[in-house]
Design a protein around this motif. Structure first.
Motif, PDB file in Angstrom:
ATOM      1  N   TYR A 211      -3.734   5.662 -17.546  1.00 26.14           N
ATOM      2  CA  TYR A 211      -3.303   6.429 -16.381  1.00 26.14           C
ATOM      3  C   TYR A 211      -1.797   6.649 -16.402  1.00 26.14           C
ATOM      4  O   TYR A 211      -1.048   5.770 -16.843  1.00 26.14           O
ATOM      5  CB  TYR A 211      -3.612   5.660 -15.089  1.00 26.14           C
ATOM      6  CG  TYR A 211      -5.061   5.589 -14.688  1.00 26.14           C
ATOM      7  CD1 TYR A 211      -5.741   6.716 -14.266  1.00 26.14           C
ATOM      8  CD2 TYR A 211      -5.729   4.371 -14.690  1.00 26.14           C
ATOM      9  CE1 TYR A 211      -7.062   6.636 -13.850  1.00 26.14           C
ATOM     10  CE2 TYR A 211      -7.050   4.279 -14.277  1.00 26.14           C
ATOM     11  CZ  TYR A 211      -7.708   5.415 -13.867  1.00 26.14           C
ATOM     12  OH  TYR A 211      -9.010   5.341 -13.459  1.00 26.14           O
TER      13      TYR A 211
ATOM     14  N   ARG B  67      -7.794   3.558 -19.814  1.00 23.68           N
ATOM     15  CA  ARG B  67      -7.736   4.959 -19.370  1.00 23.68           C
ATOM     16  C   ARG B  67      -6.333   5.552 -19.537  1.00 23.68           C
ATOM     17  O   ARG B  67      -6.166   6.742 -19.448  1.00 23.68           O
ATOM     18  CB  ARG B  67      -8.164   5.066 -17.910  1.00 23.68           C
ATOM     19  CG  ARG B  67      -9.648   4.903 -17.722  1.00 23.68           C
ATOM     20  CD  ARG B  67     -10.006   5.287 -16.300  1.00 23.68           C
ATOM     21  NE  ARG B  67     -11.424   5.389 -16.129  1.00 23.68           N
ATOM     22  CZ  ARG B  67     -12.111   6.523 -16.184  1.00 23.68           C
ATOM     23  NH1 ARG B  67     -11.513   7.653 -16.417  1.00 23.68           N
ATOM     24  NH2 ARG B  67     -13.405   6.523 -15.996  1.00 23.68           N
TER      25      ARG B  67
ATOM     26  N   PRO C  89      -6.106  -0.860 -12.116  1.00 21.91           N
ATOM     27  CA  PRO C  89      -6.634   0.336 -12.787  1.00 21.91           C
ATOM     28  C   PRO C  89      -6.896   0.005 -14.263  1.00 21.91           C
ATOM     29  O   PRO C  89      -6.109  -0.696 -14.898  1.00 21.91           O
ATOM     30  CB  PRO C  89      -5.498   1.357 -12.648  1.00 21.91           C
ATOM     31  CG  PRO C  89      -4.762   0.913 -11.414  1.00 21.91           C
ATOM     32  CD  PRO C  89      -4.823  -0.599 -11.455  1.00 21.91           C
ATOM     33  N   CYS C  90      -8.009   0.458 -14.790  1.00 27.95           N
ATOM     34  CA  CYS C  90      -8.389   0.135 -16.170  1.00 27.95           C
ATOM     35  C   CYS C  90      -7.331   0.634 -17.151  1.00 27.95           C
ATOM     36  O   CYS C  90      -7.033   1.836 -17.195  1.00 27.95           O
ATOM     37  CB  CYS C  90      -9.747   0.737 -16.504  1.00 27.95           C
ATOM     38  SG  CYS C  90     -11.118   0.011 -15.587  1.00 27.95           S
TER      39      CYS C  90
ATOM     40  N   ARG D  70     -15.735   2.597 -14.077  1.00 27.51           N
ATOM     41  CA  ARG D  70     -14.685   2.212 -15.035  1.00 27.51           C
ATOM     42  C   ARG D  70     -13.334   2.829 -14.700  1.00 27.51           C
ATOM     43  O   ARG D  70     -12.539   3.145 -15.575  1.00 27.51           O
ATOM     44  CB  ARG D  70     -15.103   2.550 -16.467  1.00 27.51           C
ATOM     45  CG  ARG D  70     -16.423   1.933 -16.899  1.00 27.51           C
ATOM     46  CD  ARG D  70     -16.460   0.428 -16.818  1.00 27.51           C
ATOM     47  NE  ARG D  70     -15.586  -0.149 -17.839  1.00 27.51           N
ATOM     48  CZ  ARG D  70     -15.031  -1.349 -17.758  1.00 27.51           C
ATOM     49  NH1 ARG D  70     -15.244  -2.104 -16.722  1.00 27.51           N
ATOM     50  NH2 ARG D  70     -14.255  -1.799 -18.702  1.00 27.51           N
ATOM     51  N   ARG D  71     -13.046   2.983 -13.402  1.00 30.51           N
ATOM     52  CA  ARG D  71     -11.720   3.417 -12.961  1.00 30.51           C
ATOM     53  C   ARG D  71     -10.864   2.201 -12.632  1.00 30.51           C
ATOM     54  O   ARG D  71      -9.651   2.217 -12.800  1.00 30.51           O
ATOM     55  CB  ARG D  71     -11.840   4.343 -11.764  1.00 30.51           C
ATOM     56  CG  ARG D  71     -12.571   5.645 -12.138  1.00 30.51           C
ATOM     57  CD  ARG D  71     -12.642   6.623 -11.016  1.00 30.51           C
ATOM     58  NE  ARG D  71     -11.298   7.095 -10.715  1.00 30.51           N
ATOM     59  CZ  ARG D  71     -10.937   7.584  -9.532  1.00 30.51           C
ATOM     60  NH1 ARG D  71     -11.810   7.677  -8.551  1.00 30.51           N
ATOM     61  NH2 ARG D  71      -9.710   7.988  -9.327  1.00 30.51           N
TER      62      ARG D  71
ATOM     63  N   LEU E 117     -15.878   1.826  -7.960  1.00 30.16           N
ATOM     64  CA  LEU E 117     -14.773   2.172  -8.860  1.00 30.16           C
ATOM     65  C   LEU E 117     -14.871   1.360 -10.158  1.00 30.16           C
ATOM     66  O   LEU E 117     -14.569   1.862 -11.241  1.00 30.16           O
ATOM     67  CB  LEU E 117     -13.426   1.937  -8.184  1.00 30.16           C
ATOM     68  CG  LEU E 117     -13.061   2.927  -7.082  1.00 30.16           C
ATOM     69  CD1 LEU E 117     -11.829   2.452  -6.309  1.00 30.16           C
ATOM     70  CD2 LEU E 117     -12.823   4.309  -7.654  1.00 30.16           C
TER      71      LEU E 117
ATOM     72  N   VAL F 176      -5.293   5.435  -7.854  1.00 34.55           N
ATOM     73  CA  VAL F 176      -6.551   4.711  -8.003  1.00 34.55           C
ATOM     74  C   VAL F 176      -6.444   3.342  -7.325  1.00 34.55           C
ATOM     75  O   VAL F 176      -7.355   2.912  -6.623  1.00 34.55           O
ATOM     76  CB  VAL F 176      -6.939   4.560  -9.488  1.00 34.55           C
ATOM     77  CG1 VAL F 176      -8.121   3.627  -9.659  1.00 34.55           C
ATOM     78  CG2 VAL F 176      -7.246   5.904 -10.098  1.00 34.55           C
TER      79      VAL F 176
ATOM     80  N   SER G  27      -8.638   2.036  -4.126  1.00 37.13           N
ATOM     81  CA  SER G  27      -9.452   0.823  -4.168  1.00 37.13           C
ATOM     82  C   SER G  27      -9.223  -0.051  -2.939  1.00 37.13           C
ATOM     83  O   SER G  27     -10.130  -0.752  -2.501  1.00 37.13           O
ATOM     84  CB  SER G  27      -9.170   0.030  -5.445  1.00 37.13           C
ATOM     85  OG  SER G  27      -7.905  -0.599  -5.391  1.00 37.13           O
TER      86      SER G  27
END
Length: 96
Positions: free
Chosen positions: A12, A10, A6-7, A39-40, A35, A20, A24
Motif C-alpha cells: 500500500y 499489498r 494493513p497487509c 486480505r486487506r 478485511l 485501510v 478497520s
C-alpha cells in the motif's frame, strides 16, 4: 489483545495503508474480520514474524465473543491495553 496492520504484501502507499487502517477501526470486529478475509488487513507481522503472535489463536478470536485462554509459546509477544496513569510499571523509553 490481537494486533492488526494493513497487509504488507499489498505494498500500500502510505495514504492507502492509512485509509485501510482507519476503516478497520470504524467497522468493528466483524468488519475487521472481513478485511482480514479479504486480505486487506493482516495480524501484526503475519508475514514477517508469525511466531510472535500465533499463540493468539486468530481463528478462535475471529469467532469468539468472550475471552479465551491461550498458552505461551517461545517468542510469543502478547499485547494488552493498560491505563498508563494507573499502571506506571513500564520502560519510559517506550512512551508514545
Amino acid at each position: 489483545m490481537p494486533a492488526f496492520e494493513p497487509c504488507s504484501f499489498r505494498k500500500y502507499s502510505l495514504e492507502a495503508g492509512r485509509q485501510v487502517a482507519e476503516q478497520s477501526v470504524r467497522v468493528g470486529k466483524q468488519g475487521l474480520v472481513e478485511l482480514v478475509r479479504g486480505r486487506r488487513m493482516c495480524y501484526f507481522q503475519e508475514n514477517n514474524y508469525r511466531q510472535g503472535h500465533n499463540s493468539t489463536l486468530f481463528p478462535t478470536w475471529y469467532q469468539s465473543s468472550w475471552p479465551y485462554k491461550v498458552s505461551y509459546t517461545p517468542l510469543y509477544e502478547p499485547w494488552y491495553i493498560v491505563d498508563r496513569f494507573l499502571n506506571p510499571w513500564y520502560d519510559a523509553r517506550l512512551t508514545g
